[in-house]
Design a protein around this motif. Structure first.
Motif, PDB file in Angstrom:
ATOM      1  N   THR A   2       0.852  -1.182   0.000  1.00  0.00           N
ATOM      2  CA  THR A   2       0.000   0.000   0.000  1.00  0.00           C
ATOM      3  C   THR A   2       0.888   1.233   0.000  1.00  0.00           C
ATOM      4  N   GLU A   3       0.530   2.214  -0.830  1.00  0.00           N
ATOM      5  CA  GLU A   3       1.332   3.429  -0.934  1.00  0.00           C
ATOM      6  C   GLU A   3       0.469   4.654  -0.679  1.00  0.00           C
ATOM      7  N   TYR A   4       1.101   5.652  -0.060  1.00  0.00           N
ATOM      8  CA  TYR A   4       0.440   6.913   0.237  1.00  0.00           C
ATOM      9  C   TYR A   4       1.377   8.046  -0.154  1.00  0.00           C
ATOM     10  N   GLU A   5       0.786   9.172  -0.551  1.00  0.00           N
ATOM     11  CA  GLU A   5       1.612  10.319  -0.923  1.00  0.00           C
ATOM     12  C   GLU A   5       0.834  11.594  -0.666  1.00  0.00           C
ATOM     13  N   ARG A   6       1.533  12.585  -0.150  1.00  0.00           N
ATOM     14  CA  ARG A   6       0.973  13.916   0.077  1.00  0.00           C
ATOM     15  C   ARG A   6       2.019  14.944  -0.312  1.00  0.00           C
ATOM     16  N   SER A   7       1.551  16.107  -0.771  1.00  0.00           N
ATOM     17  CA  SER A   7       2.449  17.206  -1.136  1.00  0.00           C
ATOM     18  C   SER A   7       1.942  18.493  -0.525  1.00  0.00           C
ATOM     19  N   ARG A   8       2.880  19.428  -0.362  1.00  0.00           N
ATOM     20  CA  ARG A   8       2.522  20.746   0.176  1.00  0.00           C
ATOM     21  C   ARG A   8       3.518  21.773  -0.349  1.00  0.00           C
ATOM     22  N   ALA A   9       3.008  22.889  -0.780  1.00  0.00           N
ATOM     23  CA  ALA A   9       3.856  24.007  -1.201  1.00  0.00           C
ATOM     24  C   ALA A   9       4.332  24.747   0.049  1.00  0.00           C
ATOM     25  N   MET A  10       5.566  25.240  -0.019  1.00  0.00           N
ATOM     26  CA  MET A  10       6.137  25.980   1.106  1.00  0.00           C
ATOM     27  C   MET A  10       6.829  27.233   0.587  1.00  0.00           C
ATOM     28  N   PRO A  11       6.644  28.347   1.293  1.00  0.00           N
ATOM     29  CA  PRO A  11       7.221  29.622   0.849  1.00  0.00           C
ATOM     30  C   PRO A  11       8.676  29.789   1.274  1.00  0.00           C
ATOM     31  N   ALA A  12       9.536  28.903   0.762  1.00  0.00           N
ATOM     32  CA  ALA A  12      10.962  28.976   1.088  1.00  0.00           C
ATOM     33  C   ALA A  12      11.740  28.291  -0.023  1.00  0.00           C
ATOM     34  N   LEU A  13      13.006  28.640  -0.118  1.00  0.00           N
ATOM     35  CA  LEU A  13      13.875  28.002  -1.102  1.00  0.00           C
ATOM     36  C   LEU A  13      13.990  26.507  -0.822  1.00  0.00           C
ATOM     37  N   LEU A  88       9.841  25.482  -6.959  1.00  0.00           N
ATOM     38  CA  LEU A  88       8.740  25.921  -7.814  1.00  0.00           C
ATOM     39  C   LEU A  88       9.028  27.276  -8.453  1.00  0.00           C
ATOM     40  N   GLY A  89      10.157  27.873  -8.115  1.00  0.00           N
ATOM     41  CA  GLY A  89      10.493  29.206  -8.615  1.00  0.00           C
ATOM     42  C   GLY A  89      10.006  30.265  -7.649  1.00  0.00           C
ATOM     43  N   SER A  90      10.518  31.470  -7.794  1.00  0.00           N
ATOM     44  CA  SER A  90      10.146  32.604  -6.941  1.00  0.00           C
ATOM     45  C   SER A  90      10.311  32.312  -5.455  1.00  0.00           C
ATOM     46  N   GLY A  91      11.309  31.500  -5.113  1.00  0.00           N
ATOM     47  CA  GLY A  91      11.589  31.243  -3.710  1.00  0.00           C
ATOM     48  C   GLY A  91      10.621  30.316  -3.020  1.00  0.00           C
ATOM     49  N   THR A  92       9.871  29.529  -3.768  1.00  0.00           N
ATOM     50  CA  THR A  92       8.949  28.581  -3.165  1.00  0.00           C
ATOM     51  C   THR A  92       9.339  27.147  -3.526  1.00  0.00           C
ATOM     52  N   SER A  93       8.797  26.214  -2.763  1.00  0.00           N
ATOM     53  CA  SER A  93       9.125  24.809  -2.939  1.00  0.00           C
ATOM     54  C   SER A  93       7.877  23.960  -2.809  1.00  0.00           C
ATOM     55  N   GLU A  94       7.998  22.731  -3.301  1.00  0.00           N
ATOM     56  CA  GLU A  94       6.963  21.734  -3.053  1.00  0.00           C
ATOM     57  C   GLU A  94       7.639  20.546  -2.395  1.00  0.00           C
ATOM     58  N   VAL A  95       7.035  20.081  -1.301  1.00  0.00           N
ATOM     59  CA  VAL A  95       7.547  18.927  -0.575  1.00  0.00           C
ATOM     60  C   VAL A  95       6.552  17.791  -0.764  1.00  0.00           C
TER      61      VAL A  95
END
Length: 137
Positions: A2-13, A88-95
């Motif tokens: 069984t696999e699970y995945e979640r993502s979240r954008a973060m306002p940092a490099l 993601l550019g402009s100093g943001t990231s996705e985790v």
């Protein structure tokens, strides 16, 4: 499996996010409250789970060149996972956090895992923002 995945954008490099996520001494600031990681001889760690009061031999392998943190059970192979940071550019990231449970015995169930992943990503973002705020001012 069984696999699970979640993502979240973060306002940092992405480098700042990865550095915070991979800091072994601060893992408990964003991992689920019931999990405690004790570093041994890297990549070897022991994970203590409060609910079962058990220690599990595990590994934790940071891959800074890929901005990826990998982990899993050392002996029984019951679970594996990774955290991936992407700019993601402009100093943001996705985790993105991905978990794989190789058998039902280790899988706590979809609802519990999704809630834990969401809360962990929220806590990681809080830690990242604290770090970025402290660096910036």
């Amino acid at each position: 499996m069984t696999e699970y995945e979640r993502s979240r954008a973060m306002p940092a490099l992405p480098e700042h996010v990865f550095d915070q996520a991979a800091n072994v001494g601060q893992l408990e600031s964003w991992l689920p409250d019931e999990l405690h990681v004790h570093a041994e001889d890297p990549p070897a760690v022991t994970v203590h789970e409060d609910q079962t009061d058990q220690d599990t031999p595990a590994f934790l392998r940071p891959r800074p060149d890929q901005m990826r943190l990998e982990w899993g059970a050392r002996h029984d192979g019951g679970y594996t996972g990774h955290l991936q940071v992407a700019g993601l550019g402009s100093g943001t990231s996705e985790v993105t956090v991905h978990l794989s449970f190789l058998d039902d015995e280790h899988d706590p169930g979809e609802r519990a895992v999704q809630e834990a992943l969401d809360r962990s990503l929220e806590r990681l973002e809080e830690q990242v923002l604290l770090r970025v705020d402290n660096v910036g001012g």
